[in-house]
Design a protein around this motif. Sequence first.
Motif, PDB file in Angstrom:
ATOM      1  N   TRP A 362       0.828  -1.388  -0.113  1.00  0.00           N
ATOM      2  CA  TRP A 362       0.116   0.036   0.018  1.00  0.00           C
ATOM      3  C   TRP A 362       0.906   1.061   0.232  1.00  0.00           C
ATOM      4  O   TRP A 362       0.535   2.427  -0.600  1.00  0.00           O
ATOM      5  CB  TRP A 362      -0.962  -0.139   0.926  1.00  0.00           C
ATOM      6  CG  TRP A 362      -2.147  -0.849   0.764  1.00  0.00           C
ATOM      7  CD1 TRP A 362      -2.416  -2.199   1.385  1.00  0.00           C
ATOM      8  CD2 TRP A 362      -3.434  -0.539   0.194  1.00  0.00           C
ATOM      9  NE1 TRP A 362      -3.604  -2.378   0.857  1.00  0.00           N
ATOM     10  CE2 TRP A 362      -4.034  -1.577   0.203  1.00  0.00           C
ATOM     11  CE3 TRP A 362      -3.754   0.628  -0.566  1.00  0.00           C
ATOM     12  CZ2 TRP A 362      -5.246  -1.537  -0.555  1.00  0.00           C
ATOM     13  CZ3 TRP A 362      -4.887   0.632  -1.383  1.00  0.00           C
ATOM     14  CH2 TRP A 362      -5.589  -0.444  -1.023  1.00  0.00           C
ATOM     15  N   GLN A 363       2.041   1.368   0.521  1.00  0.00           N
ATOM     16  CA  GLN A 363       3.000   2.355   0.533  1.00  0.00           C
ATOM     17  C   GLN A 363       3.331   2.611  -0.913  1.00  0.00           C
ATOM     18  O   GLN A 363       3.446   3.628  -1.340  1.00  0.00           O
ATOM     19  CB  GLN A 363       4.341   2.071   1.492  1.00  0.00           C
ATOM     20  CG  GLN A 363       5.123   3.183   1.167  1.00  0.00           C
ATOM     21  CD  GLN A 363       6.559   2.803   2.191  1.00  0.00           C
ATOM     22  OE1 GLN A 363       7.539   3.510   1.800  1.00  0.00           O
ATOM     23  NE2 GLN A 363       6.410   1.753   3.285  1.00  0.00           N
ATOM     24  N   ASN A 364       3.601   1.426  -1.569  1.00  0.00           N
ATOM     25  CA  ASN A 364       4.087   1.694  -3.061  1.00  0.00           C
ATOM     26  C   ASN A 364       2.802   2.127  -3.838  1.00  0.00           C
ATOM     27  O   ASN A 364       2.967   3.137  -4.808  1.00  0.00           O
ATOM     28  CB  ASN A 364       4.465   0.305  -3.725  1.00  0.00           C
ATOM     29  CG  ASN A 364       5.821   0.074  -2.917  1.00  0.00           C
ATOM     30  OD1 ASN A 364       6.657   0.470  -2.468  1.00  0.00           O
ATOM     31  ND2 ASN A 364       6.070  -1.463  -3.122  1.00  0.00           N
ATOM     32  N   ARG A 365       1.654   1.694  -3.482  1.00  0.00           N
ATOM     33  CA  ARG A 365       0.372   2.176  -4.269  1.00  0.00           C
ATOM     34  C   ARG A 365       0.220   3.547  -4.180  1.00  0.00           C
ATOM     35  O   ARG A 365      -0.057   4.439  -5.141  1.00  0.00           O
ATOM     36  CB  ARG A 365      -0.698   1.398  -4.053  1.00  0.00           C
ATOM     37  CG  ARG A 365      -0.715  -0.031  -4.739  1.00  0.00           C
ATOM     38  CD  ARG A 365      -1.992  -0.709  -4.193  1.00  0.00           C
ATOM     39  NE  ARG A 365      -3.314  -0.004  -4.629  1.00  0.00           N
ATOM     40  CZ  ARG A 365      -4.423  -0.606  -4.425  1.00  0.00           C
ATOM     41  NH1 ARG A 365      -4.598  -1.871  -3.791  1.00  0.00           N
ATOM     42  NH2 ARG A 365      -5.432   0.092  -5.151  1.00  0.00           N
ATOM     43  N   ALA A 366       0.465   4.224  -2.964  1.00  0.00           N
ATOM     44  CA  ALA A 366       0.071   5.687  -2.390  1.00  0.00           C
ATOM     45  C   ALA A 366       1.142   6.306  -3.076  1.00  0.00           C
ATOM     46  O   ALA A 366       0.968   7.461  -3.826  1.00  0.00           O
ATOM     47  CB  ALA A 366       0.108   5.737  -0.932  1.00  0.00           C
ATOM     48  N   GLN A 497       7.223  11.459  -1.680  1.00  0.00           N
ATOM     49  CA  GLN A 497       7.850  11.796  -2.924  1.00  0.00           C
ATOM     50  C   GLN A 497       9.402  11.619  -2.808  1.00  0.00           C
ATOM     51  O   GLN A 497      10.110  11.442  -3.506  1.00  0.00           O
ATOM     52  CB  GLN A 497       7.584  13.097  -2.928  1.00  0.00           C
ATOM     53  CG  GLN A 497       6.340  13.473  -3.680  1.00  0.00           C
ATOM     54  CD  GLN A 497       5.875  15.067  -3.562  1.00  0.00           C
ATOM     55  OE1 GLN A 497       6.363  15.949  -2.597  1.00  0.00           O
ATOM     56  NE2 GLN A 497       5.599  15.608  -4.832  1.00  0.00           N
ATOM     57  N   SER A 498       9.677  11.516  -1.375  1.00  0.00           N
ATOM     58  CA  SER A 498      11.410  11.628  -1.104  1.00  0.00           C
ATOM     59  C   SER A 498      11.957  10.358  -0.188  1.00  0.00           C
ATOM     60  O   SER A 498      13.077  10.003  -0.497  1.00  0.00           O
ATOM     61  CB  SER A 498      11.655  12.831  -0.048  1.00  0.00           C
ATOM     62  OG  SER A 498      11.330  13.966  -0.625  1.00  0.00           O
ATOM     63  N   PHE A 499      11.070   9.570   0.428  1.00  0.00           N
ATOM     64  CA  PHE A 499      11.433   8.527   1.047  1.00  0.00           C
ATOM     65  C   PHE A 499      10.792   7.160   0.806  1.00  0.00           C
ATOM     66  O   PHE A 499       9.376   7.242   0.604  1.00  0.00           O
ATOM     67  CB  PHE A 499      11.395   8.709   2.460  1.00  0.00           C
ATOM     68  CG  PHE A 499      12.137   9.896   2.953  1.00  0.00           C
ATOM     69  CD1 PHE A 499      13.653   9.982   3.084  1.00  0.00           C
ATOM     70  CD2 PHE A 499      11.565  11.156   3.309  1.00  0.00           C
ATOM     71  CE1 PHE A 499      14.279  11.071   3.514  1.00  0.00           C
ATOM     72  CE2 PHE A 499      12.152  12.261   3.513  1.00  0.00           C
ATOM     73  CZ  PHE A 499      13.510  12.377   3.738  1.00  0.00           C
ATOM     74  N   ASP A 500      11.160   5.895   0.884  1.00  0.00           N
ATOM     75  CA  ASP A 500      10.479   4.859   1.302  1.00  0.00           C
ATOM     76  C   ASP A 500      10.903   4.451   2.771  1.00  0.00           C
ATOM     77  O   ASP A 500      12.074   4.986   3.493  1.00  0.00           O
ATOM     78  CB  ASP A 500      10.886   3.785   0.282  1.00  0.00           C
ATOM     79  CG  ASP A 500      12.306   3.302   0.311  1.00  0.00           C
ATOM     80  OD1 ASP A 500      12.967   3.524   1.314  1.00  0.00           O
ATOM     81  OD2 ASP A 500      12.642   2.429  -0.536  1.00  0.00           O
ATOM     82  N   PHE A 501      10.062   3.705   3.572  1.00  0.00           N
ATOM     83  CA  PHE A 501      10.284   3.660   4.937  1.00  0.00           C
ATOM     84  C   PHE A 501       9.609   2.235   5.257  1.00  0.00           C
ATOM     85  O   PHE A 501       8.893   1.614   4.756  1.00  0.00           O
ATOM     86  CB  PHE A 501       9.689   4.652   5.692  1.00  0.00           C
ATOM     87  CG  PHE A 501       8.249   5.033   5.362  1.00  0.00           C
ATOM     88  CD1 PHE A 501       7.359   4.520   5.928  1.00  0.00           C
ATOM     89  CD2 PHE A 501       8.299   5.979   4.248  1.00  0.00           C
ATOM     90  CE1 PHE A 501       5.937   4.762   5.328  1.00  0.00           C
ATOM     91  CE2 PHE A 501       6.833   6.602   3.948  1.00  0.00           C
ATOM     92  CZ  PHE A 501       5.766   5.818   4.578  1.00  0.00           C
TER      93      PHE A 501
END
Length: 530
Positions: A362-366, A497-501
Amino acid sequence: MVAGAFLATAASVPWRWRPSLLLLLTLVLLWQLCRLLHRLWWRPRCLERELRSKGLRGTCYRFLTGDLREQGRRNKDAWSRPLPLRCHDIAPRVAPLLCDSIREHGKVSLSWFGPILKVTIADPELARSVLSDKSGHFEKPKFPALWRLLANGLLNHEGDKWVKHRRLLNPAFHLEKIKCMLPEFSACCEELVRRWTESIGSDGTRELDIWPELKNLSGDVISRTAFGSSYLEGMKIFQLQTEQAERLVTNIRRILIPGYLSLPTPNNRRMYQVNNEIESIIRSLIVKRTKAIKEGERTKDDLLSLLLKSNMMHIDNNGQSDMGMTIEDVIEECKTFFLAGMETTSVLLTWTMIVLSMHPEWQNRAREEVLDLFGKSKPGYEGLNRLKTVTMILYEVLRLYPPSIHFSRKTCKEVMIGDKTYPAGMMIELSVLLMHHDPDIWGSDVHEFKPERFAEGISKASNNSGAFLPFGWGPRICIGQNFALIEAKMAICMILQSFDFMLASSYTHAPYTMVTLHPMHGAQIRLGLI
């Protein structure tokens, strides 16, 4: 004190009058004892018998303490054990005694806050009937004096005063005004992103506790949007109110002790000192801003200016016979905005990042949605309004991790809720947490993180359109909900826009209530640049 006064008086009167005085003292003490027994024993037992005769069930009254001792024991036990990662069935940990009571006695159950009988409602239809009341059958419970040191504004007012303050505050929270605050939102988020980017290590990652970081972000946003160019004073208020809240919560058990508020303890003295500092800063800002407005100076449309202009317009239109807010009223509304705004948004953002770390799909989809709409540019209002995936995620996080797990009301007069009549003076607790986690409402997958349930909006997310209550309902629905959601969307977009976490290995999944729903051991996240 009464006994001491009588004894002092008795020592100064002739001997022949002393038996009469002692008799009078005995009668006074008996009267006080009877009043105490009535409040602590007779009335609770009568209320319990009355409500049980109507078919209600719950815990039995224990003299003086009610359920407090058992609740403390159960909380300590539940809070000692963290939840497994990706487990969103948080209610048994957050409110174990309440969960068991509702499971055993039904969606309307009785419990005891000391000698005060409390009716907990986990039925959305009944909850909405209470929250939608416009006939004065319910009021907000009165807070102790030290609670009011935090803020004594719109959240606590009733009757005509609440109506007036709500009307005067509404212009400051119109959507058009909030749109004008987007540059402040993005400036604060840019500063957060810059600071996080600079902290990234040589391996391209950085572990940090985002909980204090996001509290500071919310404080920065509130300071800038409330006081504009005076935001440094606003940050000082935020820091002082954070200290005030921590002192209050740390001493909550002692505050329930009769007379504790009057004791000159170091904590009490410091709380009054902090309150005086906060009020002094806000009063100075109000005086300066009022003078500037009256002299026709151009002022920015921050919340303080909007509130003062609305107040002045009200006085001009209605004359001195219907005064608007006093300076003291404006001070309390500013304190309320800081407290409510900081808590709601920082809690929502923190749990959103935690949950997206647990569910990277869901983080990737967002992130894909955000980059498709904005690329690396600053999000604008129209784009924020078109976000679908991010909005669904925020709603699902609010469902699973509502900032306020319940709303409280008190009956002002005898009132019918559903098919039962309740006497005046009853405490009513509307359990948002249990309604949000009810499988009868949300389905067998109620404890799963499924943002898609909100794909067609809130009304179709469950089989009861009134079961989603993160901001309340009815006339007293949270005035700042649009502010909080737009701020949250802006922050999440700029972070994505800047990070994955991902969750750090040191993270422990342990939600618990500290006024609002906090992560007990922080929110340790490992950031990486994209």
